[in-house]
Design a protein around this motif. Structure first.
Motif, PDB file in Angstrom:
ATOM      1  N   ALA A 162      -2.033   2.023  -2.873  1.00 18.31           N
ATOM      2  CA  ALA A 162      -2.039   3.121  -1.909  1.00 18.31           C
ATOM      3  C   ALA A 162      -1.147   4.261  -2.375  1.00 18.31           C
ATOM      4  CB  ALA A 162      -1.563   2.628  -0.543  1.00 18.31           C
ATOM      5  N   HIS A 163      -1.679   5.481  -2.312  1.00 17.47           N
ATOM      6  CA  HIS A 163      -0.854   6.661  -2.558  1.00 17.47           C
ATOM      7  C   HIS A 163      -1.434   7.853  -1.808  1.00 17.47           C
ATOM      8  CE1 HIS A 163      -3.896   8.062  -5.433  1.00 17.47           C
ATOM      9  NE2 HIS A 163      -3.733   6.971  -6.166  1.00 17.47           N
ATOM     10  N   GLU A 164      -0.602   8.877  -1.610  1.00 16.67           N
ATOM     11  CA  GLU A 164      -1.007  10.053  -0.842  1.00 16.67           C
ATOM     12  C   GLU A 164      -1.864  11.010  -1.656  1.00 16.67           C
ATOM     13  OE1 GLU A 164       1.361  13.793   1.077  1.00 16.67           O
ATOM     14  OE2 GLU A 164       2.158  11.798   1.543  1.00 16.67           O
ATOM     15  N   ALA A 165      -1.696  11.010  -2.975  1.00 14.52           N
ATOM     16  CA  ALA A 165      -2.445  11.924  -3.840  1.00 14.52           C
ATOM     17  C   ALA A 165      -3.940  11.624  -3.782  1.00 14.52           C
ATOM     18  CB  ALA A 165      -1.947  11.799  -5.277  1.00 14.52           C
ATOM     19  N   HIS A 222      -6.746 -14.272 -11.956  1.00 12.78           N
ATOM     20  CA  HIS A 222      -6.091 -14.629 -10.702  1.00 12.78           C
ATOM     21  C   HIS A 222      -6.674 -13.884  -9.507  1.00 12.78           C
ATOM     22  CE1 HIS A 222      -3.095 -15.815 -13.735  1.00 12.78           C
ATOM     23  NE2 HIS A 222      -2.636 -16.657 -12.838  1.00 12.78           N
ATOM     24  N   LEU A 223      -7.515 -12.883  -9.757  1.00 12.22           N
ATOM     25  CA  LEU A 223      -8.037 -12.057  -8.674  1.00 12.22           C
ATOM     26  C   LEU A 223      -9.147 -12.762  -7.907  1.00 12.22           C
ATOM     27  CD1 LEU A 223      -8.181  -8.541 -10.390  1.00 12.22           C
ATOM     28  CD2 LEU A 223      -6.608  -9.276  -8.583  1.00 12.22           C
ATOM     29  N   GLU A 224      -9.044 -12.706  -6.570  1.00 19.36           N
ATOM     30  CA  GLU A 224     -10.074 -13.254  -5.690  1.00 19.36           C
ATOM     31  C   GLU A 224     -10.971 -12.160  -5.120  1.00 19.36           C
ATOM     32  OE1 GLU A 224     -10.457 -16.444  -5.326  1.00 19.36           O
ATOM     33  OE2 GLU A 224      -8.612 -17.089  -6.314  1.00 19.36           O
ATOM     34  N   ALA A 225     -10.617 -10.895  -5.380  1.00 21.10           N
ATOM     35  CA  ALA A 225     -11.380  -9.761  -4.859  1.00 21.10           C
ATOM     36  C   ALA A 225     -11.102  -8.560  -5.746  1.00 21.10           C
ATOM     37  CB  ALA A 225     -10.976  -9.463  -3.413  1.00 21.10           C
ATOM     38  N   PRO A 226     -11.977  -7.567  -5.733  1.00 21.67           N
ATOM     39  CA  PRO A 226     -11.706  -6.358  -6.520  1.00 21.67           C
ATOM     40  C   PRO A 226     -10.440  -5.648  -6.046  1.00 21.67           C
ATOM     41  CG  PRO A 226     -13.994  -6.421  -5.751  1.00 21.67           C
ATOM     42  CD  PRO A 226     -13.267  -7.508  -5.028  1.00 21.67           C
ATOM     43  N   VAL A 227      -9.761  -4.984  -6.953  1.00 26.55           N
ATOM     44  CA  VAL A 227      -8.611  -4.159  -6.592  1.00 26.55           C
ATOM     45  C   VAL A 227      -9.120  -2.949  -5.811  1.00 26.55           C
ATOM     46  CG1 VAL A 227      -6.673  -2.798  -7.447  1.00 26.55           C
ATOM     47  CG2 VAL A 227      -7.355  -4.899  -8.644  1.00 26.55           C
ATOM     48  N   ARG A 228      -8.498  -2.689  -4.686  1.00 23.92           N
ATOM     49  CA  ARG A 228      -8.951  -1.611  -3.821  1.00 23.92           C
ATOM     50  C   ARG A 228      -7.928  -0.481  -3.817  1.00 23.92           C
ATOM     51  NH1 ARG A 228     -12.770  -2.071   0.373  1.00 23.92           N
ATOM     52  NH2 ARG A 228     -12.800  -0.284   1.779  1.00 23.92           N
ATOM     53  N   ARG A 229      -8.408   0.765  -3.829  1.00 23.38           N
ATOM     54  CA  ARG A 229      -7.517   1.930  -3.777  1.00 23.38           C
ATOM     55  C   ARG A 229      -7.686   2.666  -2.445  1.00 23.38           C
ATOM     56  NH1 ARG A 229      -8.854   5.740  -8.471  1.00 23.38           N
ATOM     57  NH2 ARG A 229     -10.955   4.879  -8.256  1.00 23.38           N
ATOM     58  N   VAL A 230      -6.558   3.045  -1.862  1.00 24.10           N
ATOM     59  CA  VAL A 230      -6.539   3.853  -0.640  1.00 24.10           C
ATOM     60  C   VAL A 230      -5.713   5.091  -0.961  1.00 24.10           C
ATOM     61  CG1 VAL A 230      -5.899   3.961   1.790  1.00 24.10           C
ATOM     62  CG2 VAL A 230      -6.651   1.784   0.786  1.00 24.10           C
ATOM     63  N   ALA A 231      -6.308   6.279  -0.772  1.00 24.86           N
ATOM     64  CA  ALA A 231      -5.647   7.503  -1.233  1.00 24.86           C
ATOM     65  C   ALA A 231      -6.100   8.690  -0.407  1.00 24.86           C
ATOM     66  CB  ALA A 231      -5.970   7.728  -2.713  1.00 24.86           C
ATOM     67  N   GLY A 232      -5.589   9.873  -0.786  1.00 27.35           N
ATOM     68  CA  GLY A 232      -6.063  11.100  -0.168  1.00 27.35           C
ATOM     69  C   GLY A 232      -7.487  11.394  -0.596  1.00 27.35           C
ATOM     70  N   PHE A 238      -4.051  12.404   5.128  1.00 23.37           N
ATOM     71  CA  PHE A 238      -3.136  11.329   4.749  1.00 23.37           C
ATOM     72  C   PHE A 238      -3.783   9.959   4.977  1.00 23.37           C
ATOM     73  CE2 PHE A 238       0.463  14.235   6.279  1.00 23.37           C
ATOM     74  CZ  PHE A 238       0.596  14.815   5.031  1.00 23.37           C
ATOM     75  N   PRO A 239      -3.616   9.030   4.034  1.00 19.53           N
ATOM     76  CA  PRO A 239      -3.992   7.644   4.328  1.00 19.53           C
ATOM     77  C   PRO A 239      -2.977   7.059   5.315  1.00 19.53           C
ATOM     78  CG  PRO A 239      -3.739   8.037   1.955  1.00 19.53           C
ATOM     79  CD  PRO A 239      -3.103   9.178   2.666  1.00 19.53           C
ATOM     80  N   LEU A 266      -5.335   2.243   5.880  1.00 23.32           N
ATOM     81  CA  LEU A 266      -4.802   1.229   4.970  1.00 23.32           C
ATOM     82  C   LEU A 266      -4.977  -0.166   5.563  1.00 23.32           C
ATOM     83  CD1 LEU A 266      -3.358   0.375   2.428  1.00 23.32           C
ATOM     84  CD2 LEU A 266      -1.179   1.043   3.475  1.00 23.32           C
ATOM     85  N   GLY A 267      -4.795  -0.293   6.870  1.00 25.47           N
ATOM     86  CA  GLY A 267      -4.983  -1.595   7.513  1.00 25.47           C
ATOM     87  C   GLY A 267      -6.402  -2.096   7.374  1.00 25.47           C
ATOM     88  N   GLN A 268      -7.396  -1.189   7.527  1.00 28.89           N
ATOM     89  CA  GLN A 268      -8.787  -1.560   7.340  1.00 28.89           C
ATOM     90  C   GLN A 268      -9.042  -2.051   5.919  1.00 28.89           C
ATOM     91  OE1 GLN A 268     -11.027  -1.836   9.708  1.00 28.89           O
ATOM     92  NE2 GLN A 268     -12.616  -2.523   8.266  1.00 28.89           N
ATOM     93  N   ALA A 269      -8.432  -1.395   4.945  1.00 28.63           N
ATOM     94  CA  ALA A 269      -8.584  -1.811   3.542  1.00 28.63           C
ATOM     95  C   ALA A 269      -7.994  -3.202   3.321  1.00 28.63           C
ATOM     96  CB  ALA A 269      -7.931  -0.793   2.618  1.00 28.63           C
TER      97      ALA A 269
END
Length: 337
Positions: free
Chosen positions: A273-276, A297-307, A321-322, A327-330
């Motif tokens: 997560a980032h604001e940019a 080790h990953l059980e799911a794809p890496v998810r990004r939450v951003a502007g 803004f995220p 972010l909670g939904q992600a």
């Protein structure tokens, strides 16, 4: 220990290091008599004199270029770019000169300078006062880039940055300067889950660059973030009841891969997560590193939450803004994946 805001902690760090080392020089637009547009340098000129804390013309390239010359010849300038958005005229000096002196001179010269910049939104400053350009600096070899999230870290990391032998980009989230804007927008109350002040030791101490901090331990999902978004992540995990481990990177370069990898291998899931803006943001680099080092080790794809990938929206900045809801939904979707 003293309760301080982030602004007070920055001011205290500068005072401590200027008292300790007379090579430290502070300058920039309005930082002297006025004390800076956010008052981070208030009182420094009066205490340390006009030769060590002074105002400059409105010329970012000149400010950075002057600091590079000072640093190469033994001083330790700590300069302020009034807003991170203003650094673009100086980007040539930063990326082509400051970052390369050690390499170009085969170690005969270094560039021990710090460039302080308020970053991010939250003050209704519009598109030319609210950008988050940290990814631009992490792309430049030879620079160190830090972005703290609380008063304790901002003081210790600023002192460490000033004492570092190489150039450091020191980004300060202005939404955290004084704490929440109570009553300005309902989203802010949901974003901030803490007190605007933090306990800060008196006098000299450092927080090492390149070391992340675990702000919340958890077993189900790792959240990698920094700056203001640390507090958003804490709020999101609490509101959704998710057992999230929240890592405050603090330092983007050097990056604490050991702490990151240990957490992701433990939880098997990761949200960045980032604001940019999303595209080419620093989260893309984090996702690529995790994919390489923690793939099995990953059980799911890496998810990004951003502007959003749009020019910074003035009137709608709180929707840009995220926030904790997005972010909670992600986090929930990552757990279900």
């Amino acid at each position: 220990m003293t309760n301080m805001s982030m602004v007070e902690a920055i001011r205290d760090a500068l005072d401590v290091v200027m008292t300790k080392d007379d090579r430290v020089i502070v300058f920039g637009e309005d930082v002297g008599y006025f004390g800076g547009v956010f008052r981070c340098t208030q009182g420094l000129q009066e205490k340390h004199g006009k030769l060590r804390c002074f105002d400059t013309p409105i010329n970012e390239s000149g400010i950075v270029g002057t600091a590079i010359g000072m640093a190469a010849y033994g001083l330790r300038p700590c300069i302020e770019i009034q807003f991170a958005d203003y650094m673009y005229p100086a980007f040539d000096q930063i990326s082509q000169e400051a970052s390369r002196i050690r390499y170009r001179s085969n170690g005969d010269f270094t560039c021990p300078m710090v460039i302080r910049m308020p970053t991010g939104g939250g003050i209704f400053g519009g598109e030319t006062h609210s950008q988050s350009p940290e990814a631009l600096f992490t792309h430049v070899s030879g620079l160190k880039t830090v972005l703290p999230s609380n008063p304790y870290d901002v003081k210790g990391m600023l002192i460490a940055a000033i004492e570092d032998p190489d150039p450091v980009i020191f980004l300060e989230p202005k939404r955290l300067y004084h704490g929440p804007f109570d009553g300005h927008h309902e989203a802010e109350a949901k974003t901030w889950k803490g007190h605007p002040l933090g306990e800060v030791p008196e006098g000299y101490y450092t927080v090492p660059l390149g070391k992340a901090a675990v702000r919340r331990e958890g077993a189900d999902v790792t959240v990698l973030t920094y700056g203001t978004m640390v507090h958003v992540a804490l709020a999101a995990a609490e509101e959704q009841g998710v057992d999230a481990e929240i890592i405050d990177l603090r330092s983007l370069l050097p990056l604490d891969l050991e702490t990151i990898e240990a957490s992701v291998r433990k939880t098997g899931r990761c949200v960045v997560a980032h604001e940019a803006t999303l595209t080419s943001g620093f989260g893309a680099e984090l996702a690529a590193r995790i994919q390489k080092e923690c793939f099995y080790h990953l059980e799911a794809p890496v998810r990004r939450v951003a502007g959003w990938d749009v020019p910074y929206p003035h009137a709608q900045e709180w929707y840009y803004f995220p926030g904790p809801a997005r972010l909670g939904q992600a986090l929930l979707e990552t757990l279900e994946a």
